[in-house]
Design an enzyme around this catalytic site. Structure first.
Site, short mmCIF file in Angstrom:
data_model
loop_
_atom_site.label_atom_id
_atom_site.label_comp_id
_atom_site.label_asym_id
_atom_site.label_seq_id
_atom_site.Cartn_x
_atom_site.Cartn_y
_atom_site.Cartn_z
N ASP A 183 0.86 -1.18 0.00
CA ASP A 183 0.00 0.00 0.00
C ASP A 183 0.90 1.24 0.00
O ASP A 183 2.12 1.14 0.25
CB ASP A 183 -0.90 -0.03 1.24
CG ASP A 183 -1.77 1.20 1.36
OD1 ASP A 183 -2.36 1.62 0.34
OD2 ASP A 183 -1.85 1.75 2.47
N TYR A 184 0.33 2.41 -0.26
CA TYR A 184 1.15 3.62 -0.31
C TYR A 184 0.91 4.52 0.91
O TYR A 184 1.71 4.56 1.83
CB TYR A 184 0.89 4.39 -1.61
CG TYR A 184 1.80 5.59 -1.75
CD1 TYR A 184 3.14 5.42 -2.08
CD2 TYR A 184 1.34 6.88 -1.51
CE1 TYR A 184 4.00 6.52 -2.18
CE2 TYR A 184 2.17 7.97 -1.60
CZ TYR A 184 3.50 7.79 -1.94
OH TYR A 184 4.35 8.88 -2.01
N ASP A 185 -0.23 5.23 0.95
CA ASP A 185 -0.49 6.17 2.04
C ASP A 185 -0.64 5.45 3.37
O ASP A 185 -1.41 4.49 3.49
CB ASP A 185 -1.76 6.97 1.74
CG ASP A 185 -1.60 7.89 0.56
OD1 ASP A 185 -0.99 8.96 0.73
OD2 ASP A 185 -2.09 7.53 -0.53
N ASP B 18 -2.13 -0.54 5.71
CA ASP B 18 -2.51 0.08 6.98
C ASP B 18 -4.00 0.28 7.17
O ASP B 18 -4.46 0.55 8.28
CB ASP B 18 -1.83 1.45 7.11
CG ASP B 18 -2.51 2.48 6.23
OD1 ASP B 18 -3.17 3.39 6.77
OD2 ASP B 18 -2.40 2.36 5.00
#
Length: 257
Positions: free
Chosen positions: A27-29, A207
């Site tokens: 995932d990124y953010d 997250d």
């Protein structure tokens, strides 16, 4: 809940080193970068780009799996020839290929959803709407009023009622409320694009609520490490506290051939 301690990390590095085919799903953010008041500020730094570049080897299939739109990834990651899944699986790009999209779904619902969200923007300071191709998001990370959580709950209820007769689903994430098409999620995208049996090591890190679909898709697969960023309970096997800990782990494995 089990946190990734020294012994687990040592075992992870050992199995990563011994593997010949690896799948790394990120995932990124909130996973590779911390959250920012405005999502446009969460740009990848030089260190992160270099780490991902080192991981992008013939042994590894590395894939960013995010809710962001594909144009944003095209702006920031075009130089890296890596796999990218955007908008929770609605758009994707595999190595050395062009972007592809899921079949065009009905978007007539967007106007009604936007009208509902706009009422909450007008009554809740420092909130805004992000419109994507397959979803719409109400952001309230910058809001400071004590009532904002109540507003988020009310919006969730309004959108859930709106979605009842449509092929839509509503979620509450990290300082967001999102409405999107049913069936478009990270887990389905991963199953569609990657054969888990092709790999002898898999790492999945995320997250937020959208990453639970990814963790479920990887559940029970041998030699797989799923990691949740934060202290919330999760389908993931392990937790770490911060995105900085994720990047530190990726840096460590990036120097292993």
């Amino acid at each position: 809940m089990e946190f990734l301690d020294y012994n687990i990390k040592f075992d992870l590095l050992k199995k990563y080193s011994a593997a010949n085919r690896r799948l790394i799903l990120l995932d990124y953010d909130g996973t590779l970068v911390p959250f920012f008041p405005n999502p446009s500020e969460a740009t990848p730094g030089h260190n992160l780009i270099e780490t991902l570049n080192r991981l992008n080897t013939t042994k590894n299939d590395i894939c960013l799996v995010s809710g962001r739109n594909y144009q944003w990834f095209e702006n920031w990651f075009a130089a890296l020839d890596i796999n990218i899944i955007a908008e929770h699986g609605a758009c994707y790009k595999l190595r050395q290929q062009a972007w592809k999209k899921e079949s065009q779904a009905d978007s007539s619902w967007k106007e009604g959803a936007k009208e509902i969200m706009q009422l909450f923007v007008l009554t809740t300071e420092f909130t805004f709407i992000e419109e994507k191709e397959y979803s719409m998001v109400w952001h309230y990370r910058q809001a400071t009023s004590e009532q904002v959580k109540q507003q988020a709950e009310k919006l969730y209820e309004h959108l859930s009622h709106f979605a009842l007769t449509k092929n839509l689903q509503v979620f509450r994430g990290n300082k967001i409320v999102e409405i999107k098409h049913k069936g478009i999620d990270k887990g389905n995208a991963i199953v569609k694009l990657f054969n888990k049996d092709d790999y002898d090591f898999i790492l999945g890190i995320g997250d937020d609520y959208t990453d639970e679909d990814m963790f479920r898709a990887l559940s029970g697969v041998a030699n797989t490490y799923t990691i949740k960023v934060g202290i919330d309970s999760s389908v993931a096997r392990f937790n770490v506290y911060t995105p900085q800990m994720v990047v530190s782990l990726l840096e460590a494995i990036s120097y292993i051939p």
